[in-house]
Write a protein that holds these residues in place. Structure first.
Motif, short mmCIF file in Angstrom:
data_model
loop_
_atom_site.label_atom_id
_atom_site.label_comp_id
_atom_site.label_asym_id
_atom_site.label_seq_id
_atom_site.Cartn_x
_atom_site.Cartn_y
_atom_site.Cartn_z
N ILE A 1 3.58 10.77 -7.02
CA ILE A 1 4.80 11.34 -7.42
C ILE A 1 3.81 11.50 -8.76
CG2 ILE A 1 6.62 10.78 -9.19
CD1 ILE A 1 7.65 9.31 -6.43
N ASP A 2 3.56 10.88 -9.55
CA ASP A 2 2.15 10.53 -10.36
C ASP A 2 1.35 12.18 -10.76
OD1 ASP A 2 3.10 8.83 -11.69
OD2 ASP A 2 2.13 7.33 -11.30
N SER A 3 0.58 12.43 -9.20
CA SER A 3 -0.44 13.42 -9.74
C SER A 3 0.79 14.50 -9.45
CB SER A 3 -0.46 13.18 -7.66
OG SER A 3 -1.85 12.35 -7.56
N LEU A 4 1.69 14.42 -8.99
CA LEU A 4 2.03 15.72 -8.32
C LEU A 4 3.20 16.33 -10.52
CD1 LEU A 4 4.96 16.10 -5.71
CD2 LEU A 4 2.68 17.11 -6.27
N LEU A 5 3.39 15.17 -10.42
CA LEU A 5 3.05 15.55 -12.63
C LEU A 5 2.09 15.71 -13.07
CD1 LEU A 5 5.83 11.98 -13.24
CD2 LEU A 5 6.58 14.22 -13.37
N ILE A 6 1.34 14.97 -13.15
CA ILE A 6 -0.05 15.68 -13.64
C ILE A 6 -0.07 17.01 -13.78
CG2 ILE A 6 -2.53 15.54 -13.60
CD1 ILE A 6 -1.12 13.11 -15.07
N PHE B 1 0.64 -1.39 0.17
CA PHE B 1 0.44 -0.17 0.45
C PHE B 1 0.54 1.95 -0.33
CE2 PHE B 1 -1.94 3.38 2.21
CZ PHE B 1 -3.54 3.18 1.12
N TRP B 2 1.91 1.80 0.80
CA TRP B 2 2.14 2.68 1.18
C TRP B 2 3.65 2.77 -0.31
CZ3 TRP B 2 1.01 6.01 3.37
CH2 TRP B 2 0.36 5.97 5.25
N ILE B 3 4.12 2.22 -0.67
CA ILE B 3 5.13 2.10 -1.56
C ILE B 3 4.18 2.80 -3.62
CG2 ILE B 3 4.80 -0.27 -3.02
CD1 ILE B 3 8.34 2.18 -2.92
N ARG B 4 2.84 1.75 -3.19
CA ARG B 4 1.91 2.86 -4.18
C ARG B 4 1.65 3.67 -3.53
NH1 ARG B 4 -1.76 -2.87 -5.62
NH2 ARG B 4 -2.75 -1.11 -7.20
N PHE B 5 1.40 4.36 -3.01
CA PHE B 5 1.02 5.26 -1.99
C PHE B 5 1.86 6.38 -3.00
CE2 PHE B 5 0.85 9.42 0.23
CZ PHE B 5 -0.32 9.91 0.55
N GLY B 6 2.80 6.57 -2.56
CA GLY B 6 4.59 6.84 -2.84
C GLY B 6 3.63 7.34 -4.24
N ALA B 7 4.76 6.61 -5.31
CA ALA B 7 4.19 6.77 -6.93
C ALA B 7 3.11 7.09 -6.75
CB ALA B 7 4.25 4.55 -7.02
N LYS B 8 1.64 6.92 -6.80
CA LYS B 8 0.77 7.57 -6.78
C LYS B 8 0.43 9.36 -6.76
CE LYS B 8 -3.67 8.36 -8.71
NZ LYS B 8 -3.58 7.59 -10.02
N LYS C 1 5.27 4.98 -10.48
CA LYS C 1 5.67 3.47 -10.14
C LYS C 1 6.81 2.77 -10.82
CE LYS C 1 1.06 1.76 -10.17
NZ LYS C 1 0.45 2.84 -10.66
N MET C 2 7.48 4.08 -11.74
CA MET C 2 9.15 3.38 -11.97
C MET C 2 10.32 4.02 -11.22
SD MET C 2 9.31 4.36 -16.31
CE MET C 2 7.71 3.82 -17.72
N ALA C 3 9.91 5.31 -10.80
CA ALA C 3 11.09 5.80 -9.81
C ALA C 3 10.75 4.44 -8.32
CB ALA C 3 10.65 6.84 -9.42
N CYS C 4 9.33 3.60 -8.04
CA CYS C 4 9.35 3.44 -6.69
C CYS C 4 9.51 1.97 -6.71
CB CYS C 4 7.92 2.85 -6.34
SG CYS C 4 7.17 5.00 -5.35
N GLY C 5 9.47 1.57 -8.37
CA GLY C 5 10.13 0.12 -8.64
C GLY C 5 9.56 -1.03 -8.59
N LEU C 6 8.24 -0.14 -9.24
CA LEU C 6 6.88 -0.51 -9.17
C LEU C 6 6.06 -1.37 -11.36
CD1 LEU C 6 4.56 0.44 -7.10
CD2 LEU C 6 6.10 -1.18 -6.53
N LYS C 7 5.99 -2.35 -11.47
CA LYS C 7 5.31 -2.40 -12.84
C LYS C 7 3.93 -2.40 -12.46
CE LYS C 7 6.79 -4.70 -16.88
NZ LYS C 7 7.96 -5.08 -17.95
N VAL C 8 2.82 -2.67 -13.30
CA VAL C 8 1.58 -3.32 -13.48
C VAL C 8 0.95 -4.47 -14.28
CG1 VAL C 8 -1.10 -3.23 -13.42
CG2 VAL C 8 0.30 -1.27 -12.70
N VAL C 9 0.76 -5.63 -13.97
CA VAL C 9 0.98 -6.57 -15.39
C VAL C 9 -0.19 -8.15 -14.68
CG1 VAL C 9 3.37 -7.17 -14.70
CG2 VAL C 9 2.10 -8.48 -13.09
N ARG C 10 -0.41 -8.49 -15.98
CA ARG C 10 -1.16 -9.58 -15.57
C ARG C 10 -1.75 -10.99 -14.66
NH1 ARG C 10 -3.46 -10.64 -21.50
NH2 ARG C 10 -5.41 -11.54 -20.04
N PRO C 11 -2.36 -11.04 -14.00
CA PRO C 11 -1.54 -12.06 -13.47
C PRO C 11 -1.03 -14.04 -13.19
CG PRO C 11 -5.06 -12.51 -13.65
CD PRO C 11 -3.63 -11.13 -14.40
#
Length: 150
Positions: free
Chosen positions: A24-29, A15-22, A88-98
């Motif tokens: 960062i994205d919000s600031l850019l947008i 949750f928290w790493i995803r919150f951080g990624a979101k 997500k890139m900055a936080c080392g995350l990736k969105v994938v299918r199952p």
């Protein structure tokens, strides 16, 4: 064997790493949307359209439309092409299918609109990630995606 995929385990983003990624994205947008609003507001002021006329209203509508379109294009492009937004890139995350495959552009666009639903219900859709065993939020469930660590 050649052509056979090896089974790998997915390490889910919490949750928290995803919150951080979101965040960062919000600031850019926000920065991009403010720039668009500034440019169109400045140009409208320079040509004398800000006087309550119909032209001023059209500029306001265009800027508000960009506030919707820019984040949709951003999320769809980056998730469809790279599997991750800049945050997500900055936080080392990736969105994938199952199964770990990329999600593609149509699913990325659907995920963006499902994410709006996650926010519309007082953020509960986002909060679901804190309590799910696979760290999925509502929009992940709707679009059958997972957020994993690279």
């Amino acid at each position: 064997r050649e052509g056979v995929r090896t089974q790998t385990t997915l390490v889910y983003g919490g949750f928290w790493i995803r919150f951080g990624a979101k965040f960062i994205d919000s600031l850019l947008i926000i920065a991009v949307n403010m720039a668009i609003g500034f440019v169109f507001g400045l140009s409208a002021g320079m040509i004398g359209l800000i006087d309550g006329s119909g032209e001023s209203l059209m500029i306001d509508i265009f800027v508000q439309l960009m506030n919707i379109v820019v984040p949709a294009i951003y999320a769809t492009f980056f998730l469809g092409r790279y599997g991750a937004t800049l945050g997500k890139m900055a936080c080392g995350l990736k969105v994938v299918r199952p199964d770990g495959d990329p999600i593609g552009y149509p699913r990325a666009l659907g995920r963006y609109f499902a994410e709006i639903l996650s926010g519309m219900i007082l953020g509960i859709g986002y909060l679901m990630a804190a309590f799910d065993s696979e760290k999925r939020s509502l929009h992940d469930r709707i679009c059958s995606t997972r957020v994993v660590r690279k």
